[in-house]
Write an enzyme that holds these catalytic residues in place. Structure first.
Site, PDB file in Angstrom:
ATOM      1  N   ASP A   1       0.873  -1.173   0.000  1.00 20.06           N
ATOM      2  CA  ASP A   1       0.000   0.000   0.000  1.00 20.06           C
ATOM      3  C   ASP A   1       0.914   1.228   0.000  1.00 20.06           C
ATOM      4  OD1 ASP A   1       0.919   0.245   2.603  1.00 20.06           O
ATOM      5  OD2 ASP A   1      -1.057   0.360   3.537  1.00 20.06           O
TER       6      ASP A   1
ATOM      7  N   CYS B   1       3.378  -3.087   3.984  1.00 17.38           N
ATOM      8  CA  CYS B   1       2.534  -1.949   4.362  1.00 17.38           C
ATOM      9  C   CYS B   1       3.307  -1.178   5.438  1.00 17.38           C
ATOM     10  CB  CYS B   1       1.133  -2.385   4.792  1.00 17.38           C
ATOM     11  SG  CYS B   1       1.035  -3.430   6.258  1.00 17.38           S
TER      12      CYS B   1
ATOM     13  N   THR C   1       3.202  -1.375   8.737  1.00 13.55           N
ATOM     14  CA  THR C   1       3.698  -2.267   9.787  1.00 13.55           C
ATOM     15  C   THR C   1       3.971  -3.691   9.304  1.00 13.55           C
ATOM     16  OG1 THR C   1       1.447  -2.922  10.313  1.00 13.55           O
ATOM     17  CG2 THR C   1       2.370  -1.047  11.568  1.00 13.55           C
TER      18      THR C   1
ATOM     19  N   HIS D   1      10.687 -24.026   8.590  1.00 13.05           N
ATOM     20  CA  HIS D   1       9.705 -24.704   9.443  1.00 13.05           C
ATOM     21  C   HIS D   1       8.260 -24.517   8.968  1.00 13.05           C
ATOM     22  CE1 HIS D   1      12.374 -25.138  13.304  1.00 13.05           C
ATOM     23  NE2 HIS D   1      12.995 -25.501  12.195  1.00 13.05           N
TER      24      HIS D   1
ATOM     25  N   HIS E   1       8.066 -30.961  10.031  1.00 14.57           N
ATOM     26  CA  HIS E   1       7.455 -29.671   9.709  1.00 14.57           C
ATOM     27  C   HIS E   1       6.381 -29.831   8.636  1.00 14.57           C
ATOM     28  CE1 HIS E   1      10.409 -27.955  12.288  1.00 14.57           C
ATOM     29  NE2 HIS E   1      11.376 -28.483  11.572  1.00 14.57           N
TER      30      HIS E   1
END
Ligand code: RB5
Length: 151
Positions: free
Chosen positions: A8, A65, A67, A98, A133
């Site tokens: 964004d 973005c 954060t 993992h 995993h």
């Protein structure tokens, strides 16, 4: 490897840096936008990148973005996507080894471009370890099948 990239407005500048990294590394990519600093809604970009990855048109995705949180939440709503927000190289490597993540998310307002570039390099190169995993990732897919209409 083909990589779908998107951000964004809050991640636009870091996306441009990451695109330079992909070019340096010789990685094929498509930029799904946004293409300016004009305000836009991150779920729309996250959906485009997530669908491109879930549909196997692209092997991996990178979403940015402010954060890294909003794009991670939105991308993880698309069945088949395993998106992880990584702001250190250890998490980036583990997210591949993992968790077999197919989308990496980053926050432009949280980390600098140098660290972000290193995280991208580590994440792109790390391989899924499989074994125990794989069993766990399959259990995540089973949760997805139970909680969505898509089988
Ligand atoms: C946009 O201001 C900001 O909310 C967005 O980039 C992101 O950080 C959301 O999680």
């Amino acid at each position: 490897m083909r990589v779908a990239v998107g951000s964004d407005h809050g991640g636009f500048r870091l996306k441009q840096e990451i695109i330079r990294v992909l070019e340096e590394e010789g990685v094929e990519f498509r930029d799904f936008g946004t293409f300016s600093l004009e305000s836009c809604d991150y779920p729309e970009i996250a959906l485009m990148v997530a669908e491109a990855v879930a549909g196997e048109e692209y092997h991996r995705g990178i979403l940015i973005c402010g954060t890294g949180i909003g794009v991670a939440i939105a991308a993880n709503k698309v069945p088949g996507v395993r998106a992880a927000l990584c702001h250190d190289t250890f998490s980036a490597r583990m997210a591949r080894e993992h968790n077999d993540t197919n989308i990496l998310t980053l926050g432009e307002r949280v980390i600098g471009p140098g660290l972000a570039a290193e995280i991208v390099r580590v994440w792109l190169k790390a391989e899924f370890a499989g074994g125990r995993h794989e069993r766990r990732v399959k259990k995540i897919a089973a949760i997805e099948r139970r909680t969505t209409k898509i089988k």
